[in-house]
Design a protein around this motif. Structure first.
Motif, mmCIF file in Angstrom:
data_model
loop_
_atom_site.group_PDB
_atom_site.id
_atom_site.type_symbol
_atom_site.label_atom_id
_atom_site.label_comp_id
_atom_site.label_asym_id
_atom_site.label_seq_id
_atom_site.Cartn_x
_atom_site.Cartn_y
_atom_site.Cartn_z
ATOM 1 N N GLY A 171 17.420 40.702 41.411
ATOM 2 C CA GLY A 171 18.711 41.275 41.061
ATOM 3 C C GLY A 171 19.545 41.728 42.249
ATOM 4 N N GLU A 172 18.986 41.730 43.437
ATOM 5 C CA GLU A 172 19.727 42.185 44.613
ATOM 6 C C GLU A 172 20.786 41.152 44.997
ATOM 7 O OE1 GLU A 172 18.853 43.764 49.179
ATOM 8 O OE2 GLU A 172 17.188 43.442 47.750
ATOM 9 N N LYS A 173 21.971 41.643 45.327
ATOM 10 C CA LYS A 173 23.093 40.780 45.652
ATOM 11 C C LYS A 173 23.305 40.724 47.170
ATOM 12 C CE LYS A 173 25.413 42.061 41.322
ATOM 13 N NZ LYS A 173 26.633 42.660 40.721
ATOM 14 N N GLY A 174 23.945 39.636 47.608
ATOM 15 C CA GLY A 174 24.317 39.515 49.014
ATOM 16 C C GLY A 174 23.200 39.107 49.942
ATOM 17 N N VAL A 175 22.043 38.710 49.418
ATOM 18 C CA VAL A 175 20.921 38.301 50.259
ATOM 19 C C VAL A 175 21.110 36.882 50.763
ATOM 20 C CG1 VAL A 175 18.417 37.984 50.344
ATOM 21 C CG2 VAL A 175 19.384 39.873 49.023
ATOM 22 N N VAL A 176 21.727 36.031 49.937
ATOM 23 C CA VAL A 176 21.900 34.619 50.295
ATOM 24 C C VAL A 176 23.370 34.242 50.149
ATOM 25 C CG1 VAL A 176 19.557 33.990 49.629
ATOM 26 C CG2 VAL A 176 21.398 33.872 47.923
ATOM 27 N N LYS A 177 23.666 33.049 50.659
ATOM 28 C CA LYS A 177 24.978 32.439 50.459
ATOM 29 C C LYS A 177 24.805 31.198 49.601
ATOM 30 C CE LYS A 177 27.391 33.902 54.665
ATOM 31 N NZ LYS A 177 28.092 33.415 55.888
ATOM 32 N N VAL A 178 25.706 31.021 48.636
ATOM 33 C CA VAL A 178 25.607 29.887 47.716
ATOM 34 C C VAL A 178 26.784 28.940 47.942
ATOM 35 C CG1 VAL A 178 24.338 31.203 45.994
ATOM 36 C CG2 VAL A 178 26.834 31.200 45.941
ATOM 37 N N PRO A 179 26.578 27.638 47.693
ATOM 38 C CA PRO A 179 27.672 26.679 47.877
ATOM 39 C C PRO A 179 28.742 26.849 46.801
ATOM 40 C CG PRO A 179 25.744 25.587 46.956
ATOM 41 C CD PRO A 179 25.327 26.989 47.285
ATOM 42 N N SER A 180 29.980 26.616 47.203
ATOM 43 C CA SER A 180 31.107 26.685 46.265
ATOM 44 C C SER A 180 32.178 25.689 46.712
ATOM 45 C CB SER A 180 31.687 28.107 46.218
ATOM 46 O OG SER A 180 32.383 28.394 47.420
ATOM 47 N N ARG A 181 33.236 25.565 45.934
ATOM 48 C CA ARG A 181 34.342 24.677 46.289
ATOM 49 C C ARG A 181 35.038 25.136 47.574
ATOM 50 N NH1 ARG A 181 33.467 20.203 43.273
ATOM 51 N NH2 ARG A 181 33.113 20.740 41.062
ATOM 52 N N ARG A 182 34.863 26.428 47.883
ATOM 53 C CA ARG A 182 35.497 26.994 49.076
ATOM 54 C C ARG A 182 34.500 27.143 50.238
ATOM 55 N NH1 ARG A 182 36.205 31.936 47.814
ATOM 56 N NH2 ARG A 182 35.338 31.918 45.719
ATOM 57 N N GLY A 183 33.380 26.433 50.139
ATOM 58 C CA GLY A 183 32.348 26.552 51.167
ATOM 59 C C GLY A 183 31.250 27.495 50.720
ATOM 60 N N PHE A 184 30.482 28.023 51.666
ATOM 61 C CA PHE A 184 29.380 28.922 51.317
ATOM 62 C C PHE A 184 29.901 30.352 51.235
ATOM 63 C CE2 PHE A 184 27.134 25.244 52.843
ATOM 64 C CZ PHE A 184 26.006 25.199 52.045
ATOM 65 N N ILE A 185 29.624 30.995 50.090
ATOM 66 C CA ILE A 185 30.077 32.365 49.865
ATOM 67 C C ILE A 185 28.875 33.251 49.555
ATOM 68 C CG2 ILE A 185 32.346 31.611 49.027
ATOM 69 C CD1 ILE A 185 31.332 32.107 46.175
ATOM 70 N N VAL A 186 29.046 34.552 49.765
ATOM 71 C CA VAL A 186 27.972 35.514 49.509
ATOM 72 C C VAL A 186 27.678 35.576 48.015
ATOM 73 C CG1 VAL A 186 27.268 37.927 49.695
ATOM 74 C CG2 VAL A 186 28.571 36.861 51.545
ATOM 75 N N ASP A 187 26.413 35.570 47.688
ATOM 76 C CA ASP A 187 25.974 35.605 46.292
ATOM 77 C C ASP A 187 26.366 36.929 45.648
ATOM 78 O OD1 ASP A 187 24.527 35.207 43.883
ATOM 79 O OD2 ASP A 187 22.836 36.317 44.765
ATOM 80 N N THR A 188 27.073 36.862 44.524
ATOM 81 C CA THR A 188 27.480 38.065 43.791
ATOM 82 C C THR A 188 26.768 38.208 42.449
ATOM 83 O OG1 THR A 188 29.336 36.852 42.814
ATOM 84 C CG2 THR A 188 29.765 38.065 44.871
ATOM 85 N N VAL A 189 25.897 37.262 42.122
ATOM 86 C CA VAL A 189 25.172 37.302 40.850
ATOM 87 C C VAL A 189 23.878 38.086 40.987
ATOM 88 C CG1 VAL A 189 24.075 35.901 39.059
ATOM 89 C CG2 VAL A 189 26.198 35.118 40.132
ATOM 90 N N GLY A 190 23.176 37.879 42.113
ATOM 91 C CA GLY A 190 21.895 38.551 42.318
ATOM 92 C C GLY A 190 20.739 37.576 42.255
ATOM 93 N N LEU A 191 19.656 37.926 42.908
ATOM 94 C CA LEU A 191 18.483 37.056 42.949
ATOM 95 C C LEU A 191 17.807 36.991 41.581
ATOM 96 C CD1 LEU A 191 16.882 38.231 46.340
ATOM 97 C CD2 LEU A 191 18.237 36.158 45.931
ATOM 98 N N ARG A 192 17.334 35.811 41.245
ATOM 99 C CA ARG A 192 16.626 35.640 39.962
ATOM 100 C C ARG A 192 15.220 36.187 40.043
ATOM 101 N NH1 ARG A 192 16.996 29.462 38.783
ATOM 102 N NH2 ARG A 192 15.797 30.121 36.934
ATOM 103 N N TRP A 193 14.683 36.294 41.254
ATOM 104 C CA TRP A 193 13.355 36.856 41.488
ATOM 105 C C TRP A 193 13.262 37.287 42.950
ATOM 106 C CZ3 TRP A 193 13.614 31.872 39.102
ATOM 107 C CH2 TRP A 193 13.750 30.815 40.005
ATOM 108 N N PRO A 194 12.248 38.055 43.323
ATOM 109 C CA PRO A 194 12.125 38.513 44.713
ATOM 110 C C PRO A 194 12.083 37.333 45.690
ATOM 111 C CG PRO A 194 10.608 39.723 43.329
ATOM 112 C CD PRO A 194 11.169 38.609 42.478
ATOM 113 N N LEU A 195 12.701 37.510 46.828
ATOM 114 C CA LEU A 195 12.754 36.464 47.845
ATOM 115 C C LEU A 195 11.952 36.907 49.067
ATOM 116 C CD1 LEU A 195 13.908 33.745 48.791
ATOM 117 C CD2 LEU A 195 15.880 35.009 49.696
ATOM 118 N N TYR A 196 10.972 36.068 49.443
ATOM 119 C CA TYR A 196 10.106 36.380 50.578
ATOM 120 C C TYR A 196 10.202 35.280 51.633
ATOM 121 C CZ TYR A 196 7.719 40.135 48.061
ATOM 122 O OH TYR A 196 7.432 41.286 47.389
#
Length: 580
Positions: free
Chosen positions: A131-156
């Motif tokens: 659920g933490e936001k801003g850990v990754v960047k996701v692809p979009s039509r405008r390039g890579f943007i900061v994730d605002t949805v949140g992680l689906r599970w812990p990221l290690y």
């Protein structure tokens, strides 16, 4: 038309271009770490050398913000290779791979690769929780943007490596070789050999059955090999330094005996005898017994009565440094001088100037590497940062940073001396940009990436001073003493703490011992003021007499028992004494 080609461009809309749709599909597999998460991975496991699975658009960057070498799924302009599985990864020293983690911590489904991963993990770090936001960047039509949805599970992030016993044993062998080649280990081994020989000759069955008396006998036997003359109180040479023609015995210096006892304690401890000695059970470490400690006290007292004081290095001051550098400057200009000799001359003059103004140990200076030297922003000097030396062995917060500035007298300027040395090396293709700053040269004139040893510096120093007729027994340690005394007497340092910071001492005792400040400054100041007190003698006596000393007068009145007109009787235990 040179190539018989007729090229026309026209616009085709995406609706009419079937192939265009596939190129516009966004895939979660292209997700990348944001700058903060990547920095965390770099701090824990970096620096990385290659990105195994990426695109030109989402490749991670090195510390200098340059894209890493990377492998892509298909040919791209910046790719280092297509398809990571077709590459030879054994050539990569520290690769990074971003794998879309399909394992949901809330699910009971375990991917087939998960057990294999866990069995080979040698380190891990959590980059973000569910659920933490801003850990990754996701692809979009405008390039890579900061994730605002949140992680689906812990990221290690995991550090993966197979257990390579061969590499482990090789590493241990390398560390063992370093241990065996150290001066301390060789000294301890030599003492153990001598101890074993002594006890075999004296009939002792084994070292584990050694008693405190056996240790004292061994110390007396070793003491006979000393070079410190312990004069008798009636000897005319008592208190004199240097050679003497008397027949007084020569013993080991008390500090040497103390060091030998400590090494014996460590030797017996390595045998499993512990650190202490139980006098009641007569068990334990015999070198720690009270009688051995008493033996050391007696040795110290004996040498103190004989006026044996610890020998300090004769200081070298800037006048001798200048004399040596002037001699070297003349030598280096001799026509036809071999390059090998020129290299040694440039190296030596840079060393002598730097060691005097740094006050560094010769052993520590020999381990200086080019990468640790930095220019000040204004170009007025150099900054050195020692992290390894005699007293610097990786302890928490232990390092020595000091600054060397330019001098108006170019003949002794350490900055000019070092730059001259570097420029000479550049002119003859000797790379000093990395590795040891002061290197040795072979017999055939080849410069080797090995540090200059203490013995080499000592022989060169003695050679120069002998040739110019100024040798008085100085050693490389003399630069350290000369620097400390110069700082003390020139008021270059306002406190002992400043001397400690510059030279790299961790105790005030060392700074005061080498600078002789308590002898040269405090005693000299008191002696000068006492000599000047003759002009104030009358005032001092008058001030003393006018002070209120009623308590002192009353004390004498009560102490004199009987007074008879200028005579007094003083009672003692044996008889009466009449004094006039």
């Amino acid at each position: 038309m040179l190539y018989n080609i007729d090229l026309h461009l026209s616009f085709v809309s995406s609706v009419q271009n079937v192939a265009d749709g596939a190129s516009r599909i966004l895939s979660a597999a292209d997700t990348m770490l944001n700058a903060r998460s990547w920095l965390k991975v770099e701090d824990c496991f970096g620096p990385h050398t290659v990105d195994l699975m990426s695109l030109d658009s989402n490749v991670m960057c090195s510390s200098d913000n340059k894209p890493l070498r990377h492998f892509t799924p298909w040919p791209t302009p910046e790719t280092a290779g297509v398809n990571v599985f077709s590459q030879d990864l054994t050539k990569e020293s520290n690769p990074y791979g971003a794998k879309d983690i399909l394992y949901n911590c809330d699910s009971k489904i375990v991917n087939m690769w998960w057990p294999n991963l866990i069995n080979n993990v040698i380190g891990s770090v959590c980059l973000g929780l569910k659920g933490e936001k801003g850990v990754v960047k996701v692809p979009s039509r405008r390039g890579f943007i900061v994730d605002t949805v949140g992680l689906r599970w812990p990221l290690y992030a995991f550090r993966v490596g197979q257990i390579d016993l061969g590499a482990i044993d090789k590493r241990l062998a390398d560390l063992d070789e370093r241990t065996c080649s150290s001066v301390g280990f060789k000294s301890k081994k030599s003492l153990l050999t001598a101890l074993t020989h002594f006890h075999e000759e004296s009939g002792c069955p084994s070292l584990t059955s050694c008693t405190p008396d056996d240790v004292r006998r061994f110390l007396v036997w070793k003491d006979s090999c000393g070079k410190t003359v312990v004069h008798d109180v009636q000897c005319p040479f008592l208190g004199l330094q240097g050679l003497s023609g008397c027949n007084c015995p020569k013993w080991l210096a008390s500090s040497t005996v103390e060091g030998m006892i400590q090494k014996l304690v460590n030797i017996f401890q390595d045998m499993g005898l512990g650190l202490g000695w139980d006098s009641l059970l007569e068990m334990g470490n015999p070198a720690s017994a009270p009688v051995v400690k008493e033996y050391l006290k007696l040795i110290k007292a004996e040498q103190a009565r004989a006026h044996v004081v610890p020998k300090q290095a004769k200081p070298i001051f800037v006048t001798k440094v200048e004399a040596m550098c002037c001699f070297i400057s003349k030598e280096v200009k001799i026509l036809g001088l071999p390059l090998k000799e020129k290299f040694i001359l440039y190296r030596d003059q840079a060393w002598f100037k730097l060691q005097f103004f740094a006050g560094d140990r010769a052993g520590d200076l020999s381990f200086v590497v080019a990468q640790e030297v930095r220019f000040l922003n204004d170009g007025s000097g150099l900054v050195f940062r020692h992290t390894f030396g005699k007293t610097l062995r990786g302890g928490k917060g232990q390092f020595n940073t000091f600054v060397i500035k330019k001098c108006e007298d170019l003949e002794v300027c350490p900055i000019k001396g070092l730059l001259d040395y570097v420029e000479f090396c550049k002119a003859y293709n000797v790379d000093l940009s990395k590795g040891y700053l002061f290197q040795i040269v072979s017999e055939n004139g080849r410069v080797l990436d090995k540090p200059v040893s203490y013995s080499v510096v000592y022989e060169r120093l003695r050679y120069y001073l002998s040739v110019i007729g100024l040798y008085e027994g100085e050693t490389p340690h003399s630069f350290r003493a000369g620097c400390a005394i110069t700082m003390a007497l020139s008021n270059a340092a306002n406190s002992v703490d400043q001397v400690m910071q510059h030279i790299g001492w961790f105790s005030k005792e060392s700074a005061e011992y080498y600078s002789r400040k308590h002898l040269l400054v405090d005693s000299g100041l008191l002696a000068s003021k006492l000599a000047e007190s003759n002009d104030m003698a009358a005032n001092i006596e008058h001030e003393f007499k006018t002070q209120d000393y009623s308590c002192l007068k009353k004390f004498w009145e009560n102490s004199w028992n009987v007074v008879y007109g200028g005579c007094c009787i003083i009672y003692t235990d044996s008889s009466e004494h009449l004094m006039g």
